[in-house]
Motif scaffolding. Structure first.
Motif, short mmCIF file in Angstrom:
data_model
loop_
_atom_site.label_atom_id
_atom_site.label_comp_id
_atom_site.label_asym_id
_atom_site.label_seq_id
_atom_site.Cartn_x
_atom_site.Cartn_y
_atom_site.Cartn_z
N LEU A 80 0.83 -1.21 0.00
CA LEU A 80 0.00 0.00 0.00
C LEU A 80 0.86 1.26 0.00
CD1 LEU A 80 -2.80 1.34 0.19
CD2 LEU A 80 -2.57 1.20 2.68
N LEU A 81 1.87 1.29 0.85
CA LEU A 81 2.75 2.46 0.91
C LEU A 81 3.54 2.62 -0.38
CD1 LEU A 81 3.94 2.16 4.61
CD2 LEU A 81 2.23 3.73 3.66
N GLY A 82 3.96 1.52 -0.97
CA GLY A 82 4.67 1.58 -2.25
C GLY A 82 3.79 2.12 -3.35
N ARG A 83 2.52 1.69 -3.37
CA ARG A 83 1.60 2.18 -4.39
C ARG A 83 1.29 3.67 -4.18
NH1 ARG A 83 -3.49 -1.07 -4.85
NH2 ARG A 83 -3.23 -1.40 -2.62
N ALA A 84 1.15 4.09 -2.91
CA ALA A 84 0.91 5.51 -2.63
C ALA A 84 2.11 6.34 -3.07
CB ALA A 84 0.63 5.71 -1.13
N ASP A 85 3.30 5.88 -2.74
CA ASP A 85 4.52 6.61 -3.12
C ASP A 85 4.64 6.67 -4.65
OD1 ASP A 85 7.01 7.94 -2.35
OD2 ASP A 85 7.96 6.20 -3.28
N ALA A 86 4.37 5.56 -5.33
CA ALA A 86 4.47 5.53 -6.79
C ALA A 86 3.45 6.48 -7.42
CB ALA A 86 4.25 4.10 -7.30
N LEU A 87 2.25 6.54 -6.88
CA LEU A 87 1.23 7.43 -7.40
C LEU A 87 1.68 8.88 -7.27
CD1 LEU A 87 -2.56 7.12 -6.83
CD2 LEU A 87 -1.43 9.30 -6.48
N LEU A 88 2.22 9.22 -6.10
CA LEU A 88 2.68 10.60 -5.86
C LEU A 88 3.86 10.94 -6.77
CD1 LEU A 88 2.37 10.61 -1.98
CD2 LEU A 88 0.85 11.77 -3.61
N ARG A 89 4.78 10.00 -6.96
CA ARG A 89 5.91 10.24 -7.87
C ARG A 89 5.43 10.42 -9.31
NH1 ARG A 89 11.10 9.01 -5.89
NH2 ARG A 89 11.06 8.03 -3.84
N GLU A 90 4.47 9.59 -9.70
CA GLU A 90 3.92 9.65 -11.06
C GLU A 90 3.32 11.03 -11.35
OE1 GLU A 90 -0.12 7.81 -12.81
OE2 GLU A 90 1.35 6.29 -12.21
#
Length: 110
Positions: A80-90
């Protein structure tokens, strides 16, 4: 949850991971149900707005501190944290000022 362009996506991600919560999923009957007990004074609600200045890493840290995230099994929490971080980076989120709203509900025991 978040009003920025990427906010809906992040909100949807978190909402999908969050179990039902009476303070967040009120069906409009909370005040009626509290009053019906006769145990408390009428429930009062106050909303306070503020701006939270943060950055992507701290925002992910804030998500990690949410109770429903903290109790997830390690692999689910990391995902979940990885997906949140990836979304924010994207979305190129760096420094950000989030318009926040804190809701306070109070009642006194009769």
């Amino acid at each position: 949850m978040f009003s920025a362009g990427w906010g809906q996506e992040l909100g949807d991600l978190l909402t999908a991971a969050r179990p039902p919560h009476p303070g967040l999923d009120d069906d409009g009957t909370l005040y009626t149900r509290m009053d019906a007990t006769g145990l408390f004074t009428p429930l009062e609600r106050v909303e306070v707005g503020h701006v939270h200045r943060t950055d992507r890493a701290r925002l992910v840290g804030s998500i990690a501190s949410m109770s429903f995230v903290g109790v997830l099994p390690e692999a689910e929490r990391a995902d979940l944290l990885g997906r949140a971080d990836a979304l924010l980076r994207e979305h190129g989120v760096g420094a950000v000022a989030l318009a926040m709203k804190t809701t306070v509900r109070t009642a006194r025991r009769r």
